[in-house]
Design a protein around this motif. Structure first.
Motif, PDB file in Angstrom:
ATOM      1  N   CYS A 128     -47.211 -13.251  -5.385  1.00  0.00           N
ATOM      2  CA  CYS A 128     -45.874 -13.263  -4.782  1.00  0.00           C
ATOM      3  C   CYS A 128     -45.182 -11.922  -4.978  1.00  0.00           C
ATOM      4  CB  CYS A 128     -45.023 -14.375  -5.392  1.00  0.00           C
ATOM      5  SG  CYS A 128     -45.753 -16.018  -5.328  1.00  0.00           S
ATOM      6  N   VAL A 129     -45.878 -10.859  -4.649  1.00  0.00           N
ATOM      7  CA  VAL A 129     -45.326  -9.519  -4.843  1.00  0.00           C
ATOM      8  C   VAL A 129     -44.240  -9.247  -3.798  1.00  0.00           C
ATOM      9  CG1 VAL A 129     -45.829  -7.049  -4.781  1.00  0.00           C
ATOM     10  CG2 VAL A 129     -47.428  -8.622  -5.888  1.00  0.00           C
ATOM     11  N   ALA A 130     -43.043  -8.927  -4.302  1.00  0.00           N
ATOM     12  CA  ALA A 130     -41.981  -8.502  -3.397  1.00  0.00           C
ATOM     13  C   ALA A 130     -42.315  -7.097  -2.897  1.00  0.00           C
ATOM     14  CB  ALA A 130     -40.652  -8.508  -4.132  1.00  0.00           C
ATOM     15  N   ASN A 131     -42.006  -6.841  -1.636  1.00  0.00           N
ATOM     16  CA  ASN A 131     -42.325  -5.546  -1.013  1.00  0.00           C
ATOM     17  C   ASN A 131     -43.828  -5.273  -1.064  1.00  0.00           C
ATOM     18  OD1 ASN A 131     -42.062  -3.040   0.234  1.00  0.00           O
ATOM     19  ND2 ASN A 131     -41.665  -1.989  -1.696  1.00  0.00           N
ATOM     20  N   GLY A 134     -45.469  -1.904  -0.291  1.00  0.00           N
ATOM     21  CA  GLY A 134     -45.413  -0.861  -1.300  1.00  0.00           C
ATOM     22  C   GLY A 134     -46.768  -0.558  -1.918  1.00  0.00           C
ATOM     23  N   ALA A 135     -47.744  -1.427  -1.719  1.00  0.00           N
ATOM     24  CA  ALA A 135     -49.098  -1.161  -2.216  1.00  0.00           C
ATOM     25  C   ALA A 135     -49.734   0.011  -1.472  1.00  0.00           C
ATOM     26  CB  ALA A 135     -49.964  -2.412  -2.067  1.00  0.00           C
ATOM     27  N   ALA A 136     -49.238   0.282  -0.269  1.00  0.00           N
ATOM     28  CA  ALA A 136     -49.711   1.432   0.512  1.00  0.00           C
ATOM     29  C   ALA A 136     -48.481   2.227   0.941  1.00  0.00           C
ATOM     30  CB  ALA A 136     -50.503   0.976   1.724  1.00  0.00           C
ATOM     31  N   PRO A 137     -47.820   2.905  -0.014  1.00  0.00           N
ATOM     32  CA  PRO A 137     -46.500   3.493   0.257  1.00  0.00           C
ATOM     33  C   PRO A 137     -46.478   4.536   1.365  1.00  0.00           C
ATOM     34  CG  PRO A 137     -47.367   4.249  -1.865  1.00  0.00           C
ATOM     35  CD  PRO A 137     -48.260   3.146  -1.394  1.00  0.00           C
ATOM     36  N   TYR A 138     -47.484   5.401   1.414  1.00  0.00           N
ATOM     37  CA  TYR A 138     -47.485   6.450   2.432  1.00  0.00           C
ATOM     38  C   TYR A 138     -47.619   5.849   3.832  1.00  0.00           C
ATOM     39  CZ  TYR A 138     -48.824  10.634   5.022  1.00  0.00           C
ATOM     40  OH  TYR A 138     -48.877  11.642   5.949  1.00  0.00           O
ATOM     41  N   ILE A 142     -44.661   5.596   6.904  1.00  0.00           N
ATOM     42  CA  ILE A 142     -44.853   6.130   8.255  1.00  0.00           C
ATOM     43  C   ILE A 142     -44.620   5.028   9.294  1.00  0.00           C
ATOM     44  CG2 ILE A 142     -46.567   7.035   9.876  1.00  0.00           C
ATOM     45  CD1 ILE A 142     -47.776   8.592   7.538  1.00  0.00           C
ATOM     46  N   ALA A 143     -45.151   3.843   9.028  1.00  0.00           N
ATOM     47  CA  ALA A 143     -44.980   2.726   9.975  1.00  0.00           C
ATOM     48  C   ALA A 143     -43.508   2.349  10.109  1.00  0.00           C
ATOM     49  CB  ALA A 143     -45.806   1.537   9.512  1.00  0.00           C
ATOM     50  N   LEU A 144     -42.803   2.293   8.968  1.00  0.00           N
ATOM     51  CA  LEU A 144     -41.377   1.948   9.007  1.00  0.00           C
ATOM     52  C   LEU A 144     -40.581   3.011   9.755  1.00  0.00           C
ATOM     53  CD1 LEU A 144     -39.082   0.082   8.107  1.00  0.00           C
ATOM     54  CD2 LEU A 144     -38.935   1.413   5.996  1.00  0.00           C
ATOM     55  N   ASN A 145     -40.877   4.275   9.500  1.00  0.00           N
ATOM     56  CA  ASN A 145     -40.180   5.354  10.205  1.00  0.00           C
ATOM     57  C   ASN A 145     -40.413   5.278  11.709  1.00  0.00           C
ATOM     58  OD1 ASN A 145     -39.131   6.401   7.864  1.00  0.00           O
ATOM     59  ND2 ASN A 145     -40.661   8.008   7.641  1.00  0.00           N
ATOM     60  N   ASN A 146     -41.648   5.006  12.112  1.00  0.00           N
ATOM     61  CA  ASN A 146     -41.955   4.904  13.539  1.00  0.00           C
ATOM     62  C   ASN A 146     -41.181   3.768  14.200  1.00  0.00           C
ATOM     63  OD1 ASN A 146     -43.729   7.052  13.469  1.00  0.00           O
ATOM     64  ND2 ASN A 146     -45.547   5.785  13.184  1.00  0.00           N
ATOM     65  N   ALA A 147     -41.001   2.673  13.447  1.00  0.00           N
ATOM     66  CA  ALA A 147     -40.308   1.512  14.007  1.00  0.00           C
ATOM     67  C   ALA A 147     -38.796   1.706  14.059  1.00  0.00           C
ATOM     68  CB  ALA A 147     -40.644   0.271  13.185  1.00  0.00           C
ATOM     69  N   THR A 148     -38.233   2.422  13.088  1.00  0.00           N
ATOM     70  CA  THR A 148     -36.773   2.519  12.989  1.00  0.00           C
ATOM     71  C   THR A 148     -36.185   3.806  13.560  1.00  0.00           C
ATOM     72  OG1 THR A 148     -36.967   3.424  10.733  1.00  0.00           O
ATOM     73  CG2 THR A 148     -36.709   1.027  10.956  1.00  0.00           C
ATOM     74  N   LEU A 149     -36.986   4.844  13.707  1.00  0.00           N
ATOM     75  CA  LEU A 149     -36.452   6.126  14.170  1.00  0.00           C
ATOM     76  C   LEU A 149     -35.739   6.043  15.518  1.00  0.00           C
ATOM     77  CD1 LEU A 149     -36.084   9.135  13.651  1.00  0.00           C
ATOM     78  CD2 LEU A 149     -38.329   9.528  14.712  1.00  0.00           C
TER      79      LEU A 149
END
Length: 204
Positions: A128-131, A134-138, A142-149
Motif C-alpha cells: 500500500c505504498v503511497a505515491n 515515486g519508485a521511478a521518479p525520473y 517526465i510523464a507528469l510534466n507532459n500531462a500537466t504542461l
C-alpha cells in the motif's frame, strides 16, 4: 490467478502487464461498457466479470494477486475487500492497493513507504505504498510534466480567469478558490458546502 478490481486506466495498464507475463487474469468492474471494451481489446486472454460484493469475494478467495484499482475522483475509495474476507483467502495472497492515496479500497489497507512497503494481515500480504510512481521518479516526473504542461501554459498565457472560461476541462479541475470548495466530492468528503465553479467565474 490475478484479480483486477477496476478496468479503467490503472486496471488496464496492470492488465497489459499481466497478459504480457502470461498470467490468468480476471477483471471486475461495474461498467458493462468498459467490460465490453476490454473483451474487444484482449479477447480470450482475460475474463471480465460484472462487479458485485458476491463476485468480488468469490474471485478474491482464489486469487494469488489482487490489484485494487478503483478510484472515485475527489472522494474516498470504496472498501471492496473487507477484513472478514482475509481469513478465507489463500495464505501468501498479495494485495496491491493503488487507491491508497484516497483511503484505499481494502478495509485493512494503511499507507506504507518505498522503504517499508509491505505488511501482512492473516497471512495476506498488503502493498500500500503511497505515491507508487515515486519508485521511478525520473520517468514519472517526465510523464507528469507532459500531462500537466499544456494546462500550466494555458494559465500562464491567458491568466487564470480567462483560461478557466476557455477550457471546461480546466474549470472542472478547480477544487478550491478563495476558501470556497468548488469540487463536489471534496466538499462531501470534508462535510463542507459546495460552490459551483461557474458561480466563481461569474463573481470573479
Amino acid at each position: 490467478m490475478w484479480l483486477l478490481l477496476g478496468g479503467d486506466v490503472v486496471g488496464t495498464n496492470a492488465l497489459q502487464m499481466a497478459v504480457g507475463m502470461g498470467a490468468n487474469v480476471t477483471v471486475l468492474d461495474k461498467s458493462l461498457h468498459r467490460l465490453r471494451e476490454l473483451d474487444a481489446q484482449f479477447g480470450s486472454q482475460v475474463s471480465t466479470i460484472y462487479a458485485t460484493q458476491e463476485t468480488i469475494e468469490q474471485y478474491a478467495l482464489d486469487a494469488d494477486l489482487i490489484v485494487g484499482a478503483v478510484l472515485v475522483p475527489g472522494a474516498e475509495a470504496p472498501k471492496l475487500i473487507t477484513r472478514d474476507m482475509l481469513p478465507k483467502m489463500r495464505k501468501g495472497t498479495v494485495m496491491v492497493d493503488v487507491a491508497i492515496d484516497q483511503g484505499g479500497c481494502f478495509e485493512t489497507s494503511r499507507p506504507t513507504t518505498h522503504s517499508d512497503p509491505i505488511y501482512s494481515v492473516d497471512g495476506v500480504v498488503h502493498y500500500c505504498v503511497a505515491n507508487m510512481p515515486g519508485a521511478a521518479p525520473y520517468t514519472s516526473t517526465i510523464a507528469l510534466n507532459n500531462a500537466t504542461l499544456p494546462f500550466a501554459l494555458q494559465l500562464a498565457n491567458q491568466g487564470a480567469k480567462q483560461a478557466l472560461e476557455n477550457d471546461p476541462n480546466l474549470l472542472n479541475g478547480l477544487n478550491i478558490h478563495k476558501g470556497q470548495i468548488t469540487y463536489p466530492q471534496v466538499a462531501k468528503a470534508l462535510n463542507k458546502s459546495f460552490t459551483d465553479p461557474k458561480d466563481i467565474l461569474a463573481n470573479w
